[in-house]
Structure formats: structure tokens, C-alpha cells
Design an enzyme around this catalytic site. Structure first.
Site, PDB file in Angstrom:
ATOM      1  N   HIS A  23      43.759   5.867 -46.069  1.00  0.00           N
ATOM      2  CA  HIS A  23      43.185   5.190 -44.905  1.00  0.00           C
ATOM      3  C   HIS A  23      44.305   5.015 -43.887  1.00  0.00           C
ATOM      4  CE1 HIS A  23      41.614   2.298 -42.176  1.00  0.00           C
ATOM      5  NE2 HIS A  23      42.438   1.350 -42.590  1.00  0.00           N
ATOM      6  N   TYR A  56      34.263  24.617 -36.436  1.00  0.00           N
ATOM      7  CA  TYR A  56      33.791  24.884 -37.812  1.00  0.00           C
ATOM      8  C   TYR A  56      34.540  24.082 -38.861  1.00  0.00           C
ATOM      9  CZ  TYR A  56      37.735  27.812 -39.291  1.00  0.00           C
ATOM     10  OH  TYR A  56      38.967  28.251 -39.673  1.00  0.00           O
ATOM     11  N   HIS A 113      38.630   0.883 -35.527  1.00  0.00           N
ATOM     12  CA  HIS A 113      39.609   0.668 -36.589  1.00  0.00           C
ATOM     13  C   HIS A 113      40.447   1.918 -36.907  1.00  0.00           C
ATOM     14  CE1 HIS A 113      40.245  -1.402 -40.774  1.00  0.00           C
ATOM     15  NE2 HIS A 113      41.232  -0.587 -40.490  1.00  0.00           N
TER      16      HIS A 113
END
Ligand SMILES: [Zn+2]
Length: 214
Positions: free
Chosen positions: A95, A116, A158
């Protein structure tokens, strides 16, 4: 070297690599690995990636309890815990608040099929999870839902989060998502991209499955 010390080493190396790649400013961003006992190993709260040590990593049980005497876990540990509970295929999580992914997340935009390589996240788009306060159970739930049939998502106002089979793959995916976010952002400044159809994206998804480039 036992498995746990091997995993501690892997996670610390990946945290250093995330800092090296400039993927998350300051002490933001966190990473975790699923442990064989069903728990997880996660980075500590408030420690910059390049300052992570083996001792700063925190073990949390599958029930979400933290053995005393360890460093304080990342304030976003609940999000990692929930994702492991709901996504058995996830063995590692990255994260981060990477710049372009965060710009799009602040606009609460998903990344559509403008390139793609969006299929690298497992589907025709990279969704944006609904906003909730950092560290909250609500955010954990929103992120886990956004990851339905996906390996990456943005987090409104965020950042971004990626799941993979290994921490290195999760880190690569986070870099890919950041590059795609930058391409999409600049494309929006120039009249907007032409999107690929679901049919074209399905061909790419099949190729990725065939070649194992997931
Ligand atoms: Zn965060």
C-alpha cells in the site's frame, strides 16, 4: 535460516526497495506478507521504508492480535488483515501514496481501459475504493470490496493498494499502477484517451492468463 526470519528479510528488503523507488513520501505506505500460520508480518507505524529493520516488523495473528513487546504496527494494519481474510489468493500486500495514483484517487476516479496494461491488475479497469478514514474498519471493508476480481485498486483521497503472490510481484504491480496513473493523468490533459473495448481487454486478459503475466 527459518521461514520467519527469511520472511522478515524479504519484507525489509521490499520496504527498502519501495523507498528507493520513491513510491511513497515520508513514512507513508506499508507492506505485509501472509505467514504460514494464517497471520501476517507488517511494517511498523511511522517508520520510513528506508529505515525499516528486521526488528521493526510486526507479527499479527490471524485473529488480529499483536504479541506484546513488538513495535507498533502500521496504522493501516486492519486493511491488510481484512484483505487477507477475504482474498485467499493474496500472499503479499503493498500500500502506498504514490503521486499519480494519489492524484486520481483524490478525484475519486477509477483507471479505465485506456491502455492494455490496465489488465495487469486483473480486469478491465483499476477501481477506486470508496473513501473512509485511514485505519478504520470501514476503509478495510471498502478496499476489500474494490479488490473483487482485481489485484489493485485506488483508495479515494488516499493512495493505492496491490496484492500478489509475492512481495516483489506486489511491489512491481504498484509501480505499474503508478506508471499507468501517470499516463492516464497526462492523457486526460490532452483531450482524453480513446478507451479499449471490453472485447479487446478480454483478449489481453486471456493472453496474460496464457503467459502467466499476472
Ligand atoms: Zn495510506
Amino acid at each position: 535460516m527459518n521461514d520467519l526470519s527469511q520472511q522478515r528479510r524479504e519484507l525489509m528488503t521490499a520496504l527498502h526497495a519501495m523507498a528507493e523507488a520513491d513510491l511513497s513520501p515520508g513514512a507513508s505506505g506499508n507492506m505485509s506478507l501472509r505467514l504460514p500460520n494464517g497471520g501476517m508480518l507488517i511494517s511498523a507505524s511511522g517508520v520510513r521504508g528506508n529505515e525499516a529493520t528486521l526488528e521493526s516488523l510486526v507479527e499479527i495473528s490471524s485473529e488480529g492480535t499483536c504479541t506484546p513487546g513488538q513495535a507498533k504496527p502500521s496504522s493501516e494494519w486492519l486493511m491488510h488483515h481484512q484483505v487477507y481474510q477475504d482474498h485467499p489468493e493474496a500472499a503479499a500486500i503493498v500500500h502506498c501514496h504514490s503521486p499519480f495514483a494519489t492524484v486520481l484517487a483524490c478525484q475519486r476516479r477509477a483507471i479505465p481501459s485506456f491502455h492494455y496494461m490496465v489488465a495487469v491488475a486483473g480486469g478491465v479497469d483499476i477501481p477506486c475504493a470508496d473513501y473512509a478514514t485511514f485505519g478504520s474498519a470501514e476503509l478495510a471493508e471498502n478496499v476489500s470490496l474494490a479488490l473483487h476480481r482485481r489485484k489493485a485498486c485506488l483508495l479515494a483521497n488516499h493512495g493505492q493498494l496491490c496484492i500478489a503472490q509475492t512481495i516483489n510481484k506486489a511491489l512491481s504491480l504498484a509501480q505499474e499502477v503508478e506508471a499507468l496513473a501517470a499516463n492516464y493523468y497526462f492523457s486526460l490533459q490532452n483531450g482524453g484517451p480513446t478507451l479499449l473495448s471490453n472485447g479487446e481487454m478480454e483478449k489481453v486478459l486471456q493472453q496474460f492468463r496464457h503467459y502467466g503475466q499476472q
